[in-house]
Design an enzyme around this catalytic site. Sequence first.
Site, PDB file in Angstrom:
ATOM      1  N   ASP A 355       5.365   3.996  -2.740  1.00  0.00           N
ATOM      2  CA  ASP A 355       4.254   3.679  -3.642  1.00  0.00           C
ATOM      3  C   ASP A 355       4.088   4.773  -4.697  1.00  0.00           C
ATOM      4  O   ASP A 355       4.541   5.907  -4.523  1.00  0.00           O
ATOM      5  CB  ASP A 355       2.943   3.580  -2.845  1.00  0.00           C
ATOM      6  CG  ASP A 355       2.701   2.177  -2.323  1.00  0.00           C
ATOM      7  OD1 ASP A 355       3.492   1.284  -2.638  1.00  0.00           O
ATOM      8  OD2 ASP A 355       1.719   1.994  -1.587  1.00  0.00           O
ATOM      9  N   LYS A 377       2.610   0.211  -8.037  1.00  0.00           N
ATOM     10  CA  LYS A 377       1.656  -0.708  -8.649  1.00  0.00           C
ATOM     11  C   LYS A 377       0.800   0.127  -9.597  1.00  0.00           C
ATOM     12  O   LYS A 377      -0.139   0.797  -9.180  1.00  0.00           O
ATOM     13  CB  LYS A 377       0.784  -1.388  -7.588  1.00  0.00           C
ATOM     14  CG  LYS A 377       1.526  -2.397  -6.709  1.00  0.00           C
ATOM     15  CD  LYS A 377       0.554  -3.052  -5.739  1.00  0.00           C
ATOM     16  CE  LYS A 377       1.209  -4.211  -4.997  1.00  0.00           C
ATOM     17  NZ  LYS A 377       2.232  -3.740  -4.062  1.00  0.00           N
ATOM     18  N   MET A 492     -10.636   3.342  -5.990  1.00  0.00           N
ATOM     19  CA  MET A 492     -10.189   2.412  -7.045  1.00  0.00           C
ATOM     20  C   MET A 492     -11.363   1.953  -7.914  1.00  0.00           C
ATOM     21  O   MET A 492     -11.468   0.782  -8.265  1.00  0.00           O
ATOM     22  CB  MET A 492      -9.483   1.196  -6.417  1.00  0.00           C
ATOM     23  CG  MET A 492      -8.238   1.564  -5.631  1.00  0.00           C
ATOM     24  SD  MET A 492      -7.481   0.165  -4.782  1.00  0.00           S
ATOM     25  CE  MET A 492      -8.650  -0.076  -3.435  1.00  0.00           C
TER      26      MET A 492
END
Length: 566
Positions: A355, A377, A492
């Site tokens: 990641d 991502k 986030m």
Amino acid sequence: MTGLVIVGHGTRSAAGVEQFAALVERVRRRGDLGDVEGGFIELSRPPLTDAVGALVARGHRALVALPLVLTGAGHGKGDIPAAMAREQQRHPGLSYRYGRPLGPHPLLHDALEQRIDAALTGASTAGADAGTGLSGADAGTKLSGADRAGTWVALIGRGSTDPDANAEVAKVARLLWEGRGYAGVEPGFISLAQPSVPAVLERLRRLGARRIVVAPYFLFAGVLPDRIVAQSAEFAAAHPDLDVRVAEVIGDCDALADLVRERYAEALGGDIRMNCDTCAYRVLMPGFADKVGRPQRPHDHPDDPVDHHHHHGHDHHHDHDHGSVAVVGGGPGPDDLITVRGRALLDAADVVVVDRLAPQGLLAGLRPDVLVVDAAKVPRGPSMAQETINAALVSHAKAGRRVVRLKGGDPYVFGRGHEEVQACTAAGVPVTVVPGVSSALAAPALAGVPVTHRGVAHDVTVVSGHLPPGHPDSLVDWAALARARGTVVLLMAVDTIAKIASVLIEHGRAPQTPVLAVQDAGLPEQRSVSARLDEIGASAAREGIRPPAVFVVGPVVALPTTGPTV
């Protein structure tokens, strides 16, 4: 007498199945071991359950189960005992004594010596074809001491994810060299371990070898011995100055039958001298942390009528190489905050699917041959679809590779880790999870803020802020969070913090509640911005807070601190 069931792994090679059956018959014809049957745990007929069932039907309630394997790797330590445990469930009252693997043993070393000498002379060993000469060099009819002195041997084992089994092949190579007069014997592997066949041959070439015998350390014919022949031929074609020959496998022979008899007698007498000091299933070995305490599970044979989720068919693409997936939490960012087990798995990995927020510095320490797959991502940027990630994990594992899915933080805290575990489980791929230090707890701590503190906060709630309040897909009860008195940690939430703060105040959270934003926690560029709840949106925007960042909301932010921790 106690019945004997000889247990093989199984192969797609018809010749290998015939050689196994011939050995079982050779042992049976001797008549001194009582009732004898043989069966496989997968791939080939007859299945183990038929062999055990035949012995039970003839009145046996006590058996010796002898694993017909050369080294004590996963098949001998786990798969076969698990299969026998399943037979005990099917046949109440059945007991068995378990024999130890065949090697290393002088009888096998002598058999290998005969196969190597036959490859040198062009002679045929009993019951088998002559060794394969790949260079076209003339073969003599009688072996001399000079022939051995000028011959290097590449002893090629199967290869395993069990370090003790690989070390045993190296031990056999040394024992084969001692006292036999060869120029040298070097170990190698055809799968799962290094050095490879070409690597061993190149090493011998650089050592000055001009004649090499490649000796497969295998009992019977099969896919992997065929691969040894093919790779040796390819190397020989590229180096026409070398005399490269391939010896036969050990095969059905009296020496192997003698060894089966010896192991049978040992099992009856309770003499099981297996090495547990370096067993990866008992002891934490560097690079093999995933094996410690792994449960024994039987293989699913296509002819075994067990209710299993998947099975290996005779025409499937099982490659003898059992891959696996480890979903590993890499921690909040610094390379040294990964767990010991996670680091050990990385050291053993063949493929790392990584990641964006995983510790990137750890990639520099991987072996040069490790495949690194970027599964980043990026917010508002390029991303690999989750379905594509799942497919990559499964496909690499099914190809026999050890796959590490390296994630930032903890894989089960907003990391989609369980989605990947479910995908692997559905595909029949062994998978394990290694927790990591979540940034939800690490980022506040690294900024000097506890998420709980006696007399200040008795609860902490970790919330994903990637969807703003009011979004139809949001599952968060923002009104309930506003009424809570404890700590709220938002992940986030860089793009949504202003809206979240507004809704929390709207539903009762005090506007003056202290908030801390921590960016790049634990890294040299770590920085923090503090503000009141009613000002955090504007402050974060003004200070240029960007992902990855964690927001801590609650009275713990106002506690005295000595500053960021290191």
